[in-house]
Write an enzyme that holds these catalytic residues in place. Structure first.
Site, short mmCIF file in Angstrom:
data_model
loop_
_atom_site.label_atom_id
_atom_site.label_comp_id
_atom_site.label_asym_id
_atom_site.label_seq_id
_atom_site.Cartn_x
_atom_site.Cartn_y
_atom_site.Cartn_z
N SER A 1 -2.03 -6.78 -0.73
CA SER A 1 -1.42 -5.63 -0.07
C SER A 1 -2.53 -4.73 0.47
O SER A 1 -3.55 -4.52 -0.20
CB SER A 1 -0.53 -4.85 -1.05
OG SER A 1 0.19 -3.86 -0.33
N GLU A 2 -2.31 -4.19 1.67
CA GLU A 2 -3.37 -3.46 2.37
C GLU A 2 -3.94 -2.29 1.58
O GLU A 2 -5.09 -1.91 1.76
CB GLU A 2 -2.84 -2.90 3.71
CG GLU A 2 -2.43 -3.92 4.73
CD GLU A 2 -0.95 -4.20 4.66
OE1 GLU A 2 -0.47 -4.61 3.57
OE2 GLU A 2 -0.26 -4.04 5.68
N ASN A 3 -3.10 -1.67 0.74
CA ASN A 3 -3.56 -0.49 0.02
C ASN A 3 -4.45 -0.83 -1.18
O ASN A 3 -4.75 0.05 -1.99
CB ASN A 3 -2.38 0.39 -0.41
CG ASN A 3 -1.38 -0.35 -1.27
OD1 ASN A 3 -1.21 -1.55 -1.13
ND2 ASN A 3 -0.72 0.35 -2.15
N GLY A 4 -4.87 -2.10 -1.28
CA GLY A 4 -5.90 -2.43 -2.26
C GLY A 4 -5.43 -3.17 -3.49
O GLY A 4 -5.89 -2.90 -4.60
N SER B 1 -10.33 -3.85 0.81
CA SER B 1 -9.07 -4.52 1.07
C SER B 1 -9.06 -5.13 2.48
O SER B 1 -8.58 -6.25 2.68
CB SER B 1 -7.91 -3.53 0.91
OG SER B 1 -6.68 -4.17 1.08
#
Lengths: 230, 218
Positions: free
Chosen positions: B47-50, B89
């Site tokens: 997921s992009e938020n890490g 990320s």
């Protein structure tokens, strides 16, 4: 030798921010957003601010408080779709919004924090995101020059810290926090639990203390930090 | 679209996820694919938020206030998951460690151009991580209904909306068909059960190459 104590009061830390300042805010949605520092900024009322944050939070929280109070002149973000006020103010010309691709926004901040002027990337080539950017050729490949993004102040939310400003983040609340902590002239961290020196193992520190200028212990967490009820 | 057509499409998209992959599921339809991925499949969801190692959605009292995915849903992590900052990320994405992304679309063109982030004057939220996912995932699969709500084909000769990334799409999975972007053009490779070649051709604005012989169904 003993590491310096950087604990401070929220009121004094935020009072150092002048009108017209450029401020980076941590957070991706709710996790990692420094709501208490933002609330204090609203209370003190600094104007004409440039806010740099991944998103504009949702309507009714965080960045939205600053927008509602008319304190924001400019917003640099990757996505503001969950805040209808931000979109409306952008379309009405009440605030200026600059969009960056999310990872490019992160990297521009990281670059500033690392003392670099910028970097070259092919992200956005052939799209409207390339407009106005300088094309650069590196070893035969074309890319876009992305400039480092600095700020006057970074407002960070951390889960745990010690008095020296070594910071640890919880779960997905890390996101932009360690990056903005490196990229501002002054970094102010609000912290859920402040521990004595030595209580954090050196291996578990996410942001080393030298990046942090002031540590604010949060007395209690307001409801806004909780699970969002939709 | 009937619920069985929708389920068939999601199940077909889930089959794109192979053992060992690092995968990012875009917001919207792609997120719903998760329900059709076998629980024991060895795969790492990013997921992009890490987050590397996203687990099932958590609701109500089980939600962790600090654990959302990039779409804002409260999620869990699987054993062995890790968290990272947003620069790291996207290093996973741009550095070539993301094997597959499933993305939604407003329009996708026969040459693989994708438009999925802005409708000027109507929908201008910012691109988030879409540009980097589309441009840098090793494989990009678009998951979308073949037509939009007004019945207009989303599979276009050329995108009219601003592009997310040019020539980035490898495969398109819709409620009617699977199409592959190739050097020769867009090729019809599979049909949804009960759908004819003629139906797909009629619903597609892009030029579509129909191979000779029987076309597999899903």
């Amino acid at each position: 030798m003993r590491l310096p104590d950087k604990t401070a009061t929220m009121e004094a830390a935020i009072a150092a921010i002048p009108d017209g300042a450029t401020i980076m805010l941590g957070g991706f949605g709710v996790p990692g957003t420094p709501f208490c520092l933002i609330r204090e900024l609203v209370r003190q009322g600094q104007k004409d601010l440039t806010i740099i944050k991944n998103d504009a939070n949702e309507t009714g929280m965080g960045v939205d408080w600053l927008l509602e109070a008319g304190q924001v002149a400019r917003l640099i973000a990757s996505h503001i779709g969950l805040n209808s006020r931000a979109v409306r103010m952008m379309n009405a010309g009440e605030i200026e919004v600059e969009f960056a691709a999310q990872g490019i926004l992160a990297e521009r901040i990281r670059c500033a924090g690392s003392g670099l002027l910028g970097f070259v990337t092919d992200i956005g080539l052939g799209t409207r995101m390339a407009r106005g950017k300088t094309e650069v050729t590196v070893e035969g490949r074309t890319g876009l020059l992305e400039t480092a993004l600095f700020a006057d102040f970074a407002l960070v939310h951390a889960d745990r810290a010690d008095h020296f400003g070594n910071l640890c983040y919880a779960a997905a609340a890390r996101n932009f926090n360690p990056l903005i902590a490196m990229a501002a002239r002054r970094t102010i961290a609000e912290v859920e639990t402040v521990l004595p020196l030595g209580a954090l193992a050196p291996e578990e520190v996410h942001t080393p203390g030298p990046f942090v200028d002031q540590v604010i212990a949060l007395p209690e967490l307001p409801e806004v930090y909780g699970v969002v009820q939709r | 679209m009937s619920s069985s057509a929708r389920t068939r499409m999601l199940r077909r998209a889930a089959a794109e996820i192979r053992p060992g992959m690092v995968v990012n599921l875009g917001i919207g339809l792609p997120t719903q694919v998760l329900a059709h991925v076998p629980a024991n499949l060895p795969v790492c969801l990013h997921s992009e938020n890490g987050i590397a190692g996203v687990g099932p959605v958590r609701e109500g009292a089980a939600a962790d206030r600090n654990l959302i995915d990039a779409g804002g849903a409260y999620v869990s992590t699987v054993p062995g998951a890790s968290f990272c900052d947003s620069a790291t990320s996207f290093a996973i994405v741009r550095g070539g460690r993301l094997d597959l992304t499933l993305l939604g679309a407003f329009e996708v063109a026969g040459n693989g151009d994708l438009a999925n982030w802005i409708i000027p004057g109507q929908f201008t939220p910012g691109a988030g991580g879409a540009i980097e996912l589309a441009q840098k995932a090793r494989r990009v699969c678009v998951l979308t209904t073949h037509a939009d709500k007004s019945g207009r084909s989303k599979i276009r000769k050329r995108c009219e909306l601003p592009l997310t990334a040019p020539a980035c799409v490898d495969r398109i999975v819709t409620d009617l068909a699977v199409c592959d972007v190739t050097a020769e053009g867009l090729v019809l490779t599979e049909l949804a059960d009960g759908v004819s070649v003629a139906q797909v051709l009629a619903a597609t604005d892009a030029d579509l190459i129909v191979p000779e012989g029987a076309i597999p169904t899903f």
